[in-house]
Design an enzyme around this catalytic site. Structure first.
Site, PDB file in Angstrom:
ATOM      1  N   HIS A 101      44.604  29.843  40.672  1.00  0.00           N
ATOM      2  CA  HIS A 101      44.207  28.611  41.361  1.00  0.00           C
ATOM      3  C   HIS A 101      42.748  28.794  41.796  1.00  0.00           C
ATOM      4  O   HIS A 101      42.305  29.914  42.049  1.00  0.00           O
ATOM      5  CB  HIS A 101      45.018  28.370  42.639  1.00  0.00           C
ATOM      6  CG  HIS A 101      46.484  28.186  42.443  1.00  0.00           C
ATOM      7  ND1 HIS A 101      47.350  29.230  42.257  1.00  0.00           N
ATOM      8  CD2 HIS A 101      47.245  27.064  42.436  1.00  0.00           C
ATOM      9  CE1 HIS A 101      48.588  28.770  42.153  1.00  0.00           C
ATOM     10  NE2 HIS A 101      48.553  27.452  42.254  1.00  0.00           N
ATOM     11  N   ASP A 104      42.464  30.804  44.929  1.00  0.00           N
ATOM     12  CA  ASP A 104      42.807  32.224  44.866  1.00  0.00           C
ATOM     13  C   ASP A 104      41.571  33.072  44.637  1.00  0.00           C
ATOM     14  O   ASP A 104      41.434  34.159  45.203  1.00  0.00           O
ATOM     15  CB  ASP A 104      43.746  32.529  43.684  1.00  0.00           C
ATOM     16  CG  ASP A 104      44.983  31.678  43.683  1.00  0.00           C
ATOM     17  OD1 ASP A 104      45.496  31.408  44.769  1.00  0.00           O
ATOM     18  OD2 ASP A 104      45.411  31.279  42.586  1.00  0.00           O
TER      19      ASP A 104
END
Length: 441
Positions: A101, A104
């Protein structure tokens, strides 16, 4: 460059009798199963969020997974260290892919502009490590659920400004995924649903979600992104009810809005059980509708009512999962992404290796058993015999649409119930067949 796993050698295959916890018992990347190697069949991927950013915190306790790459005062320096750790980790495990993501890999800023600058900086480093190691991006995505602005949803938010922020984040994440050669892009509607219908315009929310996907398709064409677009079903958590409830709900949604030709499904095992289905059911439903695109490989605890995201260890489940995947002709360009996290009490660095080895061995064993089972034809032959009445006579006419209720009624009125002797379903025998192939493979 700092090495975080110097104390661990590259993980190798040592065979079923090995007791070395840092070796594979079943996974041999170059072993041929049919026409493909294990690596080509399985296409394992590391989930950046669970393996590199998970901290072990839960609603009842503080973080327990304090990683050395997180011990930086500057979050950008921590993000850079995390990249180094991730690629060292994947290299030592022999994992060829990763997923991420946007939130992240790079710290979020106070504005989207600042967040995008941070993302660009880290994507530069990731690109260098990909070129250095040959590790590839299975899929990218945008986190549209963690930040407080998404508390009411993203594309389904009642606030058009939040819809706009979601669009901006997806635009940037798509660009990053394309730049890194991502083979897929995933949409998970973490908060695309409702807590109560008392404050929800369900029709508008679903219409807006479809409009959002239409915008995505337009931009994908504009930037010439050739990756596969995936939607990941989940019934609940964090919302009470999510619009991507399960495979059938997502497929119905896509067909309702004329989007079915542009998306496939990313099926997660734990999400299947939360929807009161089996993993095999969700894979089968996606497969028979030509919608199976990729898999999040994990499992849940059936005694707990939430998404525990455990590493897969159930060999019966992995065998039946790989049976469906083989029947579908494989997953490429999708793969098996370990959307799984070590338990809160498994806090040592080597536990990350133990967990991934468990998952990789579980699917390798499942692959061998599924291939053997499929090659034997025992299950398929039984199913063909069970439905033989649809190959001739009235059954054939039903399949071909050449008979109606009137004609069927005339046929059935003369049936003697005592003559309708059905055949046994033989579930127990079939389960024994699966066990035999699993134990013999």
């Amino acid at each position: 460059m700092k090495n975080y796993f110097d104390f661990i050698e590259k993980v190798k295959y040592e065979g079923p009798d090995s007791k070395n916890p840092l070796a594979f018992n079943y996974y041999q990347a170059d072993k041929k199963i049919g026409s493909k190697t294990m690596a080509e069949h399985l296409r394992f991927s590391m989930a950046y969020w669970h393996s590199m950013t998970e901290d072990g915190s839960d609603p009842f306790g503080s973080p327990t997974l304090v990683r050395p790459w997180d011990r930086f005062d500057d979050p950008r320096e921590a993000a850079k260290a995390r990249v180094e750790a991730a690629f060292e980790f994947m290299t030592k495990l022999g994992i060829d892919y990763f997923c991420f993501h946007d939130a992240d890999v790079a710290p979020q800023g106070e504005t989207l502009k600042e967040s995008n600058r941070n993302l660009d900086e880290i994507i530069n480093l990731i690109e260098e490590k990909m070129q250095e190691t040959g590790i590839k991006l299975l899929w990218g995505t945008s986190n549209l659920f963690s930040h407080p602005i998404f508390m009411h949803g993203a594309a389904t938010s009642p606030d058009a400004r939040v819809f706009s922020c979601a669009a901006a984040k997806v635009k940037k994440a798509l660009e990053a995924t394309k730049r890194l050669g991502g083979e897929n892009y995933v949409f998970w509607g973490g908060r695309e649903g409702y807590e109560t219908l008392l404050n929800t315009d369900m029709k508008l929310e679903q219409d807006n979600l479809a409009r959002f996907f239409e915008m995505v398709l337009n931009y994908v064409e504009e930037i010439n992104f050739e990756g596969q677009l995936l939607i990941e079903p989940k019934p609940k958590e964090p919302t009470k009810h999510q619009y991507d409830f399960d495979s059938s709900s997502v497929i119905a949604f896509l067909r309702n809005y004329g989007l079915e030709d542009y998306f496939k499904l990313n099926i997660e095992a734990n999400h299947a059980t939360l929807a009161a289905h089996t993993f095999q059911h969700e894979l089968r439903y996606a497969r028979i509708n030509d919608m199976l695109g990729s898999v999040d490989a994990n499992q849940g605890d059936l005694l707990l009512g939430w998404d525990t995201d455990q590493f897969p260890s159930n060999l019966y489940s992995t065998t039946l999962a790989m049976y469906e995947i083989l029947k579908a002709g494989g997953l490429e360009p999708g793969g098996l992404n370990f959307d799984a996290k070590v338990r809160r009490a498994s806090f040592q660095l080597e536990d990350l290796f133990y967990a991934h080895i468990l998952g990789m061995d579980s699917f390798a064993k499942g692959l061998e058993a599924a291939h053997s089972l499929l090659a034997s034809g025992e299950i398929e032959d039984f199913i063909d015999r069970r439905y033989h009445s649809y190959q001739e006579g009235v059954g054939k006419k039903i399949r071909e649409g050449k008979i109606g209720l009137k004609e069927l009624s005339e046929e059935a009125l003369d049936y003697r119930f005592e003559d309708l002797q059905l055949e046994s379903g033989q579930q127990e025998r079939l389960e024994a067949i699966v066990n035999r192939h699993l134990l013999q493979s």
